[in-house]
Design a protein around this motif. Structure first.
Motif, PDB file in Angstrom:
ATOM      1  N   ARG A  48     -35.906  19.371 -26.263  1.00  0.00           N
ATOM      2  CA  ARG A  48     -36.905  19.674 -27.299  1.00  0.00           C
ATOM      3  C   ARG A  48     -36.938  18.578 -28.358  1.00  0.00           C
ATOM      4  NH1 ARG A  48     -35.420  26.123 -27.608  1.00  0.00           N
ATOM      5  NH2 ARG A  48     -36.815  26.768 -25.915  1.00  0.00           N
ATOM      6  N   ARG A  49     -35.774  18.014 -28.635  1.00  0.00           N
ATOM      7  CA  ARG A  49     -35.729  16.900 -29.602  1.00  0.00           C
ATOM      8  C   ARG A  49     -36.443  15.676 -29.036  1.00  0.00           C
ATOM      9  NH1 ARG A  49     -30.299  18.861 -30.050  1.00  0.00           N
ATOM     10  NH2 ARG A  49     -30.019  20.029 -32.002  1.00  0.00           N
ATOM     11  N   VAL A  50     -36.302  15.464 -27.744  1.00  0.00           N
ATOM     12  CA  VAL A  50     -37.022  14.358 -27.092  1.00  0.00           C
ATOM     13  C   VAL A  50     -38.525  14.573 -27.228  1.00  0.00           C
ATOM     14  CG1 VAL A  50     -37.497  13.206 -24.897  1.00  0.00           C
ATOM     15  CG2 VAL A  50     -35.148  13.857 -25.476  1.00  0.00           C
ATOM     16  N   ALA A  51     -38.966  15.816 -26.941  1.00  0.00           N
ATOM     17  CA  ALA A  51     -40.395  16.131 -27.048  1.00  0.00           C
ATOM     18  C   ALA A  51     -40.882  15.980 -28.483  1.00  0.00           C
ATOM     19  CB  ALA A  51     -40.646  17.556 -26.544  1.00  0.00           C
ATOM     20  N   ALA A  52     -40.058  16.393 -29.448  1.00  0.00           N
ATOM     21  CA  ALA A  52     -40.427  16.260 -30.861  1.00  0.00           C
ATOM     22  C   ALA A  52     -40.597  14.795 -31.229  1.00  0.00           C
ATOM     23  CB  ALA A  52     -39.369  16.923 -31.744  1.00  0.00           C
ATOM     24  N   ASN A  53     -39.730  13.948 -30.711  1.00  0.00           N
ATOM     25  CA  ASN A  53     -39.853  12.514 -30.972  1.00  0.00           C
ATOM     26  C   ASN A  53     -41.137  11.947 -30.374  1.00  0.00           C
ATOM     27  OD1 ASN A  53     -37.419  12.185 -32.413  1.00  0.00           O
ATOM     28  ND2 ASN A  53     -37.006  10.248 -31.352  1.00  0.00           N
ATOM     29  N   LYS A  92     -36.031  13.841 -12.812  1.00  0.00           N
ATOM     30  CA  LYS A  92     -36.848  14.851 -12.136  1.00  0.00           C
ATOM     31  C   LYS A  92     -36.055  16.081 -11.708  1.00  0.00           C
ATOM     32  CE  LYS A  92     -36.620  11.898  -8.018  1.00  0.00           C
ATOM     33  NZ  LYS A  92     -37.472  11.093  -7.125  1.00  0.00           N
ATOM     34  N   LEU A  93     -34.740  15.993 -11.716  1.00  0.00           N
ATOM     35  CA  LEU A  93     -33.928  17.149 -11.352  1.00  0.00           C
ATOM     36  C   LEU A  93     -33.623  18.057 -12.562  1.00  0.00           C
ATOM     37  CD1 LEU A  93     -31.388  15.544  -8.837  1.00  0.00           C
ATOM     38  CD2 LEU A  93     -33.531  16.747  -8.366  1.00  0.00           C
ATOM     39  N   ARG A  94     -34.020  17.606 -13.751  1.00  0.00           N
ATOM     40  CA  ARG A  94     -33.776  18.409 -14.959  1.00  0.00           C
ATOM     41  C   ARG A  94     -35.019  19.259 -15.238  1.00  0.00           C
ATOM     42  NH1 ARG A  94     -30.989  13.914 -19.039  1.00  0.00           N
ATOM     43  NH2 ARG A  94     -29.408  13.152 -17.560  1.00  0.00           N
ATOM     44  N   ARG A  95     -35.035  20.434 -14.644  1.00  0.00           N
ATOM     45  CA  ARG A  95     -36.219  21.287 -14.732  1.00  0.00           C
ATOM     46  C   ARG A  95     -36.588  21.617 -16.175  1.00  0.00           C
ATOM     47  NH1 ARG A  95     -36.037  27.180 -12.112  1.00  0.00           N
ATOM     48  NH2 ARG A  95     -34.824  27.505 -14.036  1.00  0.00           N
ATOM     49  N   ALA A  96     -35.597  21.911 -17.013  1.00  0.00           N
ATOM     50  CA  ALA A  96     -35.866  22.270 -18.413  1.00  0.00           C
ATOM     51  C   ALA A  96     -36.523  21.103 -19.152  1.00  0.00           C
ATOM     52  CB  ALA A  96     -34.579  22.687 -19.117  1.00  0.00           C
ATOM     53  N   MET A  97     -36.107  19.895 -18.835  1.00  0.00           N
ATOM     54  CA  MET A  97     -36.725  18.733 -19.480  1.00  0.00           C
ATOM     55  C   MET A  97     -38.182  18.606 -19.048  1.00  0.00           C
ATOM     56  SD  MET A  97     -35.877  14.631 -19.244  1.00  0.00           S
ATOM     57  CE  MET A  97     -34.741  14.392 -20.608  1.00  0.00           C
ATOM     58  N   LEU A  98     -38.440  18.801 -17.776  1.00  0.00           N
ATOM     59  CA  LEU A  98     -39.813  18.699 -17.281  1.00  0.00           C
ATOM     60  C   LEU A  98     -40.712  19.731 -17.957  1.00  0.00           C
ATOM     61  CD1 LEU A  98     -39.189  18.165 -13.452  1.00  0.00           C
ATOM     62  CD2 LEU A  98     -39.471  16.451 -15.248  1.00  0.00           C
ATOM     63  N   GLU A  99     -40.171  20.913 -18.205  1.00  0.00           N
ATOM     64  CA  GLU A  99     -40.941  21.963 -18.886  1.00  0.00           C
ATOM     65  C   GLU A  99     -41.266  21.551 -20.315  1.00  0.00           C
ATOM     66  OE1 GLU A  99     -39.040  25.735 -16.378  1.00  0.00           O
ATOM     67  OE2 GLU A  99     -38.520  25.421 -18.499  1.00  0.00           O
ATOM     68  N   GLU A 100     -40.304  20.965 -21.010  1.00  0.00           N
ATOM     69  CA  GLU A 100     -40.514  20.564 -22.399  1.00  0.00           C
ATOM     70  C   GLU A 100     -41.468  19.378 -22.518  1.00  0.00           C
ATOM     71  OE1 GLU A 100     -39.562  22.237 -24.979  1.00  0.00           O
ATOM     72  OE2 GLU A 100     -38.417  23.679 -23.793  1.00  0.00           O
ATOM     73  N   LEU A 101     -41.556  18.564 -21.457  1.00  0.00           N
ATOM     74  CA  LEU A 101     -42.424  17.382 -21.481  1.00  0.00           C
ATOM     75  C   LEU A 101     -43.793  17.641 -20.873  1.00  0.00           C
ATOM     76  CD1 LEU A 101     -39.886  14.584 -20.422  1.00  0.00           C
ATOM     77  CD2 LEU A 101     -40.568  15.258 -22.729  1.00  0.00           C
ATOM     78  N   ALA A 102     -44.065  18.889 -20.523  1.00  0.00           N
ATOM     79  CA  ALA A 102     -45.312  19.216 -19.807  1.00  0.00           C
ATOM     80  C   ALA A 102     -46.565  18.869 -20.604  1.00  0.00           C
ATOM     81  CB  ALA A 102     -45.323  20.701 -19.446  1.00  0.00           C
ATOM     82  N   GLU A 103     -46.481  18.892 -21.919  1.00  0.00           N
ATOM     83  CA  GLU A 103     -47.672  18.644 -22.751  1.00  0.00           C
ATOM     84  C   GLU A 103     -48.088  17.185 -22.784  1.00  0.00           C
ATOM     85  OE1 GLU A 103     -46.838  18.407 -27.254  1.00  0.00           O
ATOM     86  OE2 GLU A 103     -45.209  19.697 -26.513  1.00  0.00           O
ATOM     87  N   PHE A 104     -47.224  16.299 -22.321  1.00  0.00           N
ATOM     88  CA  PHE A 104     -47.520  14.866 -22.444  1.00  0.00           C
ATOM     89  C   PHE A 104     -48.073  14.308 -21.125  1.00  0.00           C
ATOM     90  CE2 PHE A 104     -44.061  15.889 -25.351  1.00  0.00           C
ATOM     91  CZ  PHE A 104     -44.618  15.478 -26.543  1.00  0.00           C
TER      92      PHE A 104
END
Length: 408
Positions: free
Chosen positions: A365-370, A396-408
């Motif tokens: 989430r901090r990555v997405a905020a940045n 690509k194996l970090r599903r939670a990261m992919l979800e947080e980055l979906a808006e970009f």
């Protein structure tokens, strides 16, 4: 409101915020705000009507109830509360009214030093008692009280708690001896028997009050030298020295101590303005440059000084050498106007580092905020989209990261 109304309201306030005998973190600020508001109202109301006994009684009821109430005051609510209590006590003390003279106030304070008040609140009673009530009769009573307290502690010598308390009472005795205007040699002799670090500070204050300026300076210089050797200050004793030299009209040593204080309090704007005042318009640029040259890139402590001199390029260079999001946010408006591309670059680097070190959803989430932060800059949408695509491929194996980055 009558005094009974105030008593009832104090009980209602504490009952409102106490649940199962405890005031939790979320309720403690509300408790403090309501009790403080009530004390402030009592000061105004009873102060106007000169009902000082009523004011003292109400304040003390709130004080004792606060001490008896179990609570999470980790946000500093007790300090705020005690400040207003002392304001109320001061109102009564300064009035020294017939119905509530110093003698009666003194008796209340002494009565509540019997161990029934929790330690951190008892400390406040001692502090107020020691620094007030300067009548000879009351000073003598203070000395007798403290001497007896030391004697009681010495009966448990070797127990760290009692040893600590004895040292504290002895330090108070030192203050009382000075208030009684005992011979300075007698005070110095007693001070040499004490071990607490604060003894030297207390003796510097006493020497100064006795007019022994050279002795006070010598003590403060020793204390300052210790902080200088550690290059870190809890007090910054140069501040005391600069004030002494200022009072003496010794401009050379005054200037020296201001600069020494600045080395331990980088970024202090009051010191910066004070130091700058010693130099004329033609002299200042050279002196300012010399100070700025002493800092390494990446050191954010002098940022307020850089900003004061409109040297935002130094702030930018330091952030490029060692990024701090807190410092960047503080100066972002100006930096963005002056160096938008460089700001975007440091944000991108910080985002890259956050992504590399991310391990859980809160990190993602901090990555997405940045990335959203980056989007606020010219060309930021493209940079954010490119970085997000790279992260999706790389992680690509970090599903939670992919979800947080979906808006970009």
């Amino acid at each position: 409101m009558t005094i009974d109304n105030y008593r009832d309201e104090i009980n209602r306030i504490f009952a409102r915020y106490t649940h199962r005998g405890f005031v939790d973190y979320g309720n403690c600020s509300g408790l403090a705000n309501d009790v403080i508001w009530l004390i402030d109202r009592a000061v105004k109301e009873f102060g106007r009507s000169r009902e000082y006994k009523a004011l003292f009684d109400i304040t003390n009821k709130a004080f004792l109830k606060w001490g008896k109430t179990d609570k999470d005051d980790s946000a500093g609510q007790t300090q705020d509360f005690v400040w207003y209590v002392k304001e109320a006590w001061d109102t009564v003390y300064e009035a020294d009214a017939e119905e509530m003279p110093h003698r009666k106030m003194f008796e209340w304070f002494v009565k509540h030093l019997d161990g029934t008040v929790i330690d951190y609140m008892e400390d406040e009673i001692y502090e107020y008692l020691i620094h007030h009530f300067m009548e000879p009769e009351l000073l003598q009573k203070k000395l007798i009280l403290l001497t007896e307290k030391v004697r009681e502690c010495e009966a448990h010598k070797g127990d760290w708690h009692y040893d600590y308390q004895a040292e504290r009472y002895q330090l108070y005795i030192l203050n009382v001896m000075a208030d009684m205007k005992e011979p300075i040699e007698k005070i110095r002799k007693y001070a040499k028997t004490l071990k607490r670090y604060e003894v030297r500070e207390t003796m510097a204050q006493i020497e100064r009050s006795y007019g022994n300026i050279d002795e006070a300076i010598a003590i403060y210089k020793d204390l300052a030298a210790e902080e200088d050797s550690e290059q870190w200050a809890t007090h910054n004793w140069h501040m005391e020295l600069k004030e002494i030299y200022k009072e003496l009209g010794d401009d050379a040593n005054y200037l020296f101590e201001v600069r020494a204080a600045m080395r331990l309090s980088n970024g202090d704007m009051a010191l910066w303005k004070e130091y700058k005042g010693f130099f004329g318009p033609d002299e200042w640029p050279k002196e300012c440059a010399k100070i700025f040259e002493s800092f390494k890139l990446g050191d954010c402590r002098p940022f307020p000084w850089y900003a004061a001199e409109n040297r935002y390029e130094l702030i930018m260079e330091s952030l490029e050498a060692g990024f701090s999001s807190f410092s960047f946010k503080e100066y972002e408006k100006k930096l963005k106007a002056l160096f938008p591309e460089r700001c975007l670059a440091v944000l991108a680097d910080d985002t890259e580092l956050k992504a590399e070190n991310s391990k859980k959803r809160s990190d993602y989430r901090r990555v997405a905020a940045n990335l959203r932060w980056i989007q606020r800059y010219p060309g930021g949408d493209e940079v954010a989209a490119k970085m997000a695509a790279d992260f999706r491929e790389r992680y690509k194996l970090r599903r939670a990261m992919l979800e947080e980055l979906a808006e970009f």
